[in-house]
Design a protein around this motif. Structure first.
Motif, short mmCIF file in Angstrom:
data_model
loop_
_atom_site.label_atom_id
_atom_site.label_comp_id
_atom_site.label_asym_id
_atom_site.label_seq_id
_atom_site.Cartn_x
_atom_site.Cartn_y
_atom_site.Cartn_z
N ALA A 317 0.83 -1.21 0.00
CA ALA A 317 0.00 0.00 0.00
C ALA A 317 0.87 1.26 0.00
CB ALA A 317 -0.92 -0.02 1.22
N LEU A 318 1.93 1.26 0.80
CA LEU A 318 2.77 2.46 0.89
C LEU A 318 3.53 2.73 -0.40
CD1 LEU A 318 4.20 2.19 4.53
CD2 LEU A 318 2.65 3.93 3.63
N ILE A 319 4.00 1.69 -1.08
CA ILE A 319 4.73 1.92 -2.32
C ILE A 319 3.78 2.48 -3.38
CG2 ILE A 319 4.48 -0.31 -3.49
CD1 ILE A 319 7.76 1.60 -3.05
N ALA A 320 2.51 2.05 -3.35
CA ALA A 320 1.52 2.58 -4.30
C ALA A 320 1.19 4.04 -3.97
CB ALA A 320 0.26 1.73 -4.26
N LEU A 321 1.03 4.36 -2.68
CA LEU A 321 0.75 5.74 -2.29
C LEU A 321 1.92 6.67 -2.61
CD1 LEU A 321 -0.92 5.06 1.18
CD2 LEU A 321 -2.04 6.08 -0.80
N ALA A 322 3.14 6.18 -2.36
CA ALA A 322 4.33 7.01 -2.59
C ALA A 322 4.52 7.34 -4.06
CB ALA A 322 5.57 6.31 -2.03
N ALA A 323 4.00 6.49 -4.92
CA ALA A 323 4.10 6.76 -6.36
C ALA A 323 3.12 7.84 -6.80
CB ALA A 323 3.85 5.47 -7.15
N GLU A 324 2.09 8.13 -5.98
CA GLU A 324 1.04 9.06 -6.37
C GLU A 324 1.05 10.37 -5.59
OE1 GLU A 324 -1.01 8.56 -8.84
OE2 GLU A 324 -0.34 6.51 -9.30
N GLN A 349 10.41 5.73 -6.83
CA GLN A 349 10.92 6.33 -8.05
C GLN A 349 11.44 5.29 -9.03
OE1 GLN A 349 13.83 9.22 -6.89
NE2 GLN A 349 12.32 10.58 -5.95
N ALA A 350 11.81 4.11 -8.51
CA ALA A 350 12.31 3.05 -9.38
C ALA A 350 11.15 2.27 -9.97
CB ALA A 350 13.22 2.12 -8.59
N ASP A 351 11.44 1.48 -10.99
CA ASP A 351 10.41 0.62 -11.59
C ASP A 351 10.35 -0.66 -10.76
OD1 ASP A 351 8.68 -0.84 -13.02
OD2 ASP A 351 9.91 -1.01 -14.82
N TRP A 352 9.30 -0.80 -9.95
CA TRP A 352 9.18 -1.92 -9.03
C TRP A 352 8.34 -3.07 -9.61
CZ3 TRP A 352 10.74 -2.28 -3.74
CH2 TRP A 352 11.48 -1.19 -3.30
N THR A 353 7.88 -2.97 -10.84
CA THR A 353 6.90 -3.95 -11.33
C THR A 353 7.45 -5.38 -11.27
OG1 THR A 353 6.04 -2.26 -12.82
CG2 THR A 353 5.43 -4.56 -13.25
N ALA A 354 8.59 -5.60 -11.85
CA ALA A 354 9.16 -6.95 -11.86
C ALA A 354 9.50 -7.42 -10.46
CB ALA A 354 10.42 -6.98 -12.75
N TYR A 355 9.99 -6.46 -9.64
CA TYR A 355 10.38 -6.84 -8.27
C TYR A 355 9.16 -7.26 -7.44
CZ TYR A 355 12.40 -6.50 -3.59
OH TYR A 355 12.79 -6.77 -2.33
N LEU A 356 8.08 -6.49 -7.56
CA LEU A 356 6.88 -6.79 -6.77
C LEU A 356 6.32 -8.16 -7.17
CD1 LEU A 356 4.98 -3.38 -6.79
CD2 LEU A 356 6.28 -4.38 -4.93
N ASN A 357 6.33 -8.45 -8.46
CA ASN A 357 5.82 -9.74 -8.90
C ASN A 357 6.67 -10.91 -8.38
OD1 ASN A 357 3.66 -8.65 -10.26
ND2 ASN A 357 4.78 -8.43 -12.18
N SER A 358 7.98 -10.66 -8.25
CA SER A 358 8.88 -11.71 -7.79
C SER A 358 8.78 -11.93 -6.28
CB SER A 358 10.33 -11.40 -8.15
OG SER A 358 10.81 -10.30 -7.37
N ARG A 359 8.21 -10.96 -5.55
CA ARG A 359 8.12 -11.05 -4.09
C ARG A 359 6.69 -11.40 -3.64
NH1 ARG A 359 12.81 -11.51 -1.59
NH2 ARG A 359 11.66 -10.94 0.28
N THR A 360 5.95 -12.06 -4.47
CA THR A 360 4.55 -12.36 -4.17
C THR A 360 4.44 -13.19 -2.90
OG1 THR A 360 3.97 -12.32 -6.47
CG2 THR A 360 2.45 -13.46 -4.99
N VAL A 361 3.55 -12.78 -2.02
CA VAL A 361 3.25 -13.55 -0.81
C VAL A 361 1.90 -14.23 -1.00
CG1 VAL A 361 2.76 -13.41 1.67
CG2 VAL A 361 4.57 -11.98 0.65
N PRO A 362 1.81 -15.54 -0.82
CA PRO A 362 0.53 -16.22 -1.05
C PRO A 362 -0.49 -15.79 -0.01
CG PRO A 362 2.13 -17.73 -0.09
CD PRO A 362 2.88 -16.48 -0.42
#
Length: 362
Positions: A317-324, A349-362
């Protein structure tokens, strides 16, 4: 009530205290904190506060002094001579200042106990090597720090800074090895699915879990803030319902506002006695008894039982808010320090898309 009298450790303890003929005070209960009946002591204290027999107090701060006395009781005199002034003039002094500002919590008390505990560990380590604090050098400290977990390095640094200020040791350096970059996230799709489950009326999750989960998933609010929210932090106008999480009120989505209203109307029943004063119902998440909020650890456990990974959900949630939003806005709205909010803005500020997908928590 009869069943409680027959089965409850707290009821038996209350009977024993009453039979002594001595007034029951906080000090009397504090003497029992180190006994195996500590849970009964805790509950009895809350019961007596709820019924106005005992005055309320800031429990995390009040317990720090008796805990310190118990910790030092079996320590060598030299260790007591060094640790007690550090505890009294550094740890407790800082704690009292935080309490005055309303910022002293159970987590704060845990950190303060760790500062004192690590000071004793360092002194014991020196004693095992036939050294005293006067012999402590940078080489000795480096050797000791190699054995210390990263999370405890700050506690050791607090003690050595105190001994240096008192000119017992020279200025010693403890390298900062901790990486503060957040590492736990959940995938965006899973995050949105959890949010839908929280904001939808009905379903197996109780109201308090839905509301607390929504505040974490939408706004990244810490459990240490959520658990103590009071009803008077809500306000309404023709636009909708607002919640003041920190200094600025946030407009809640209509679904969440509806859930909050339901939670206020139907608070979870956590206590056998009926509230006798309006003050007992002021917490949005009442504990046992409702004169106290639910503990953050208890609330976190309830959220996890219903599939909400608190830390990962908050980070996402915080990374999404910080982007906006600008860092200053995030700090004002959601109770972060400006330094923390700025750090999250830097992460975003960085592109987190690939990183977020790789850190998926079930």
């Amino acid at each position: 009530m009869l069943a409680w009298r027959r089965r409850s450790d707290s009821a038996r303890l209350l009977a024993e205290l009453a039979s002594t003929g001595t007034p029951v005070t906080h000090a009397v209960l504090d003497q029992l904190l180190q006994s195996p009946r500590m849970a009964a002591v805790d509950y009895l204290r809350k019961l007596l506060i709820a019924t106005n027999v005992l005055p309320d107090r800031l429990e995390p701060l009040a317990r720090l002094g008796p805990w310190l006395d118990a910790q030092l009781a079996d320590q060598p005199a030299e260790h007591q001579r060094l640790v007690r002034p550090f505890a009294q003039w550094v740890v407790l002094r800082k704690a009292r200042r935080a309490a005055i500002r309303g910022r002293y919590t159970g987590s704060s008390a845990n950190a303060d106990r760790e500062d004192i505990r690590q000071a004793l560990v360092l002194l014991s380590w020196l004693t095992e090597r036939h050294l005293t604090i006067d012999d402590l050098t940078q080489a000795h400290l480096d050797e000791f720090m190699a054995l210390v977990r990263s999370k405890r390095r700050r506690a050791v640094r607090a003690f050595t800074a105190g001994t240096a200020a008192r000119r017992i040791t020279p200025e010693l350096i403890i390298a900062r090895r901790r990486d503060d970059t957040p590492s736990r996230f959940i995938a965006e799709e899973h995050h949105l699915d959890l949010l839908r489950r929280c904001l939808t009326t009905g379903g197996p999750a109780p109201l308090d879990v839905k509301v607390a989960g929504s505040l974490i998933l939408l706004y990244g609010v810490r459990l240490s803030k959520i658990h103590s929210l009071t009803i008077d932090r809500l306000s309404r106008d023709n636009r909708g319902t607002y919640l003041a999480i920190d200094s600025v009120a946030v407009l809640l989505p209509p679904n969440l506002a509806q859930l909050v209203d339901q939670l206020i109307a139907e608070p979870p029943r956590t206590f056998g006695l009926r509230p006798t004063t309006p003050a007992l119902t002021t917490y949005l998440f009442p504990g046992r008894p409702p004169t106290r909020p639910i503990g953050p650890a208890t609330l976190g456990a309830r959220l996890r039982r219903h599939g909400i990974p608190v830390g990962a959900a908050r980070n996402t949630a915080l990374i999404a808010l910080a982007a906006e939003l600008p860092a200053a806005v995030i700090a004002d709205l959601f109770g972060l320090t400006y330094k923390t909010a700025s750090a999250w803005s830097s992460y975003a500020q960085a592109d987190w898309t690939a990183y977020l997908n790789s850190r998926t928590v079930p």
